[in-house]
Motif scaffolding. Structure first.
Motif, PDB file in Angstrom:
ATOM      1  N   VAL A   4       0.846  -1.200   0.000  1.00 40.27           N
ATOM      2  CA  VAL A   4       0.000   0.000   0.000  1.00 40.27           C
ATOM      3  C   VAL A   4       0.879   1.248   0.000  1.00 40.27           C
ATOM      4  O   VAL A   4       0.632   2.194  -0.760  1.00 40.27           O
ATOM      5  N   GLU A   5       1.910   1.242   0.844  1.00 38.13           N
ATOM      6  CA  GLU A   5       2.828   2.383   0.877  1.00 38.13           C
ATOM      7  C   GLU A   5       3.548   2.533  -0.451  1.00 38.13           C
ATOM      8  O   GLU A   5       3.760   3.640  -0.941  1.00 38.13           O
ATOM      9  N   SER A   6       3.925   1.408  -1.049  1.00 38.21           N
ATOM     10  CA  SER A   6       4.592   1.417  -2.347  1.00 38.21           C
ATOM     11  C   SER A   6       3.686   2.014  -3.423  1.00 38.21           C
ATOM     12  O   SER A   6       4.120   2.817  -4.245  1.00 38.21           O
ATOM     13  N   LYS A   7       2.406   1.607  -3.409  1.00 39.86           N
ATOM     14  CA  LYS A   7       1.440   2.148  -4.382  1.00 39.86           C
ATOM     15  C   LYS A   7       1.273   3.653  -4.198  1.00 39.86           C
ATOM     16  O   LYS A   7       1.224   4.409  -5.168  1.00 39.86           O
ATOM     17  N   LYS A   8       1.160   4.084  -2.933  1.00 36.08           N
ATOM     18  CA  LYS A   8       0.998   5.521  -2.656  1.00 36.08           C
ATOM     19  C   LYS A   8       2.211   6.303  -3.162  1.00 36.08           C
ATOM     20  O   LYS A   8       2.064   7.366  -3.751  1.00 36.08           O
ATOM     21  N   LYS A   9       3.393   5.753  -2.923  1.00 31.83           N
ATOM     22  CA  LYS A   9       4.613   6.419  -3.383  1.00 31.83           C
ATOM     23  C   LYS A   9       4.632   6.496  -4.911  1.00 31.83           C
ATOM     24  O   LYS A   9       4.995   7.513  -5.491  1.00 31.83           O
ATOM     25  N   GLN A  10       4.224   5.401  -5.557  1.00 30.38           N
ATOM     26  CA  GLN A  10       4.184   5.372  -7.016  1.00 30.38           C
ATOM     27  C   GLN A  10       3.197   6.420  -7.549  1.00 30.38           C
ATOM     28  O   GLN A  10       3.509   7.146  -8.494  1.00 30.38           O
ATOM     29  N   LEU A 181     -20.507  -0.841  -4.363  1.00 26.89           N
ATOM     30  CA  LEU A 181     -19.610  -1.182  -3.256  1.00 26.89           C
ATOM     31  C   LEU A 181     -18.730  -2.382  -3.592  1.00 26.89           C
ATOM     32  O   LEU A 181     -17.530  -2.398  -3.297  1.00 26.89           O
ATOM     33  N   ALA A 182     -19.329  -3.396  -4.198  1.00 23.74           N
ATOM     34  CA  ALA A 182     -18.573  -4.608  -4.539  1.00 23.74           C
ATOM     35  C   ALA A 182     -17.481  -4.290  -5.560  1.00 23.74           C
ATOM     36  O   ALA A 182     -16.357  -4.783  -5.447  1.00 23.74           O
ATOM     37  N   LEU A 183     -17.802  -3.471  -6.554  1.00 28.13           N
ATOM     38  CA  LEU A 183     -16.800  -3.125  -7.567  1.00 28.13           C
ATOM     39  C   LEU A 183     -15.642  -2.330  -6.959  1.00 28.13           C
ATOM     40  O   LEU A 183     -14.483  -2.535  -7.319  1.00 28.13           O
ATOM     41  N   GLU A 187     -11.857  -3.673  -6.937  1.00 26.55           N
ATOM     42  CA  GLU A 187     -10.774  -2.871  -7.506  1.00 26.55           C
ATOM     43  C   GLU A 187      -9.587  -2.814  -6.553  1.00 26.55           C
ATOM     44  O   GLU A 187      -8.444  -2.991  -6.953  1.00 26.55           O
ATOM     45  N   VAL A 188      -9.875  -2.600  -5.276  1.00 35.91           N
ATOM     46  CA  VAL A 188      -8.801  -2.528  -4.280  1.00 35.91           C
ATOM     47  C   VAL A 188      -8.101  -3.881  -4.175  1.00 35.91           C
ATOM     48  O   VAL A 188      -6.873  -3.960  -4.154  1.00 35.91           O
ATOM     49  N   MET A 189      -8.878  -4.975  -4.144  1.00 35.51           N
ATOM     50  CA  MET A 189      -8.290  -6.300  -3.989  1.00 35.51           C
ATOM     51  C   MET A 189      -7.474  -6.719  -5.211  1.00 35.51           C
ATOM     52  O   MET A 189      -6.414  -7.311  -5.085  1.00 35.51           O
TER      53      MET A 189
END
Length: 192
Positions: A4-10, A181-183, A187-189
């Protein structure tokens, strides 16, 4: 560093690149955006129309051109860099279909394809599709049962929201909310 931190940094890096293109017309920043987004944009286009390599290339090129010319319109306080770029991609695709859908041809496509031998599906695309399907199936199993059930009705069985509402004996608004909500959860998963 977690994923998650890596994605935020990206995302922050990509946002900085886009802002640098907008502010300074920075070609190196644009090259970073190009390297990151072109494969994703091609995949986005191909997911919509399998086998449409030329369409995918053309749309990716159109989107990157729009990024270069419209970077100054990006507002980080309004949207995420990915959201902004994929909105451009969606709009480019719609424009392409409108532009190319108006013309009819008198060529019979069966005549063209009778002489072409099918080489079979691209192994890379098959592996990529299989991996995505596995990820989506695993993610679906992690959703609350009522959300997974609504998604199956709408996307697997191909029913409209109204038909799913009738089948499940639920209000239409509930079906739409569960789908949304499911979508978002999927997306997050899937992006992990």
């Amino acid at each position: 560093m977690t994923s998650v931190e890596s994605k935020k940094k990206q995302i922050e890096t990509l946002k900085a690149c886009l802002l640098s293109v907008a502010r300074d017309r920075d070609k190196q920043a644009f090259a970073q955006l190009f390297e990151h987004y072109v494969p994703l944009l091609r995949a986005y286009s191909l997911a919509r129309e399998p086998g449409a390599d030329l369409l995918a290339d053309e749309l990716a090129q159109d989107v990157m051109l729009k990024i270069w010319t419209k970077a100054h319109t990006y507002r980080p306080e309004i949207s995420n860099v990915n959201t902004w770029i994929y909105t451009l991609a969606r709009n480019c695709r719609i424009d392409y279909l409108r532009r190319n859908g108006r013309f009819s041809t008198e060529i019979d496509p069966t005549e063209i394809f009778e002489t072409i031998e099918d080489e079979g599906p691209d192994p890379f695309m098959l592996a990529q599709q299989q991996r995505l399907e596995t990820t989506v199936q695993e993610s679906l199993s992690q959703l609350p049962p009522e959300q997974a059930e609504v998604l199956r009705k709408v996307y697997v069985e191909g029913k409209s929201h109204t038909e799913a509402s009738q089948d499940l004996d639920l209000p239409l608004g509930t079906v739409k909310s569960r789908v949304r909500l499911a979508l978002k959860k999927l997306e997050v998963m899937v992006r992990r």
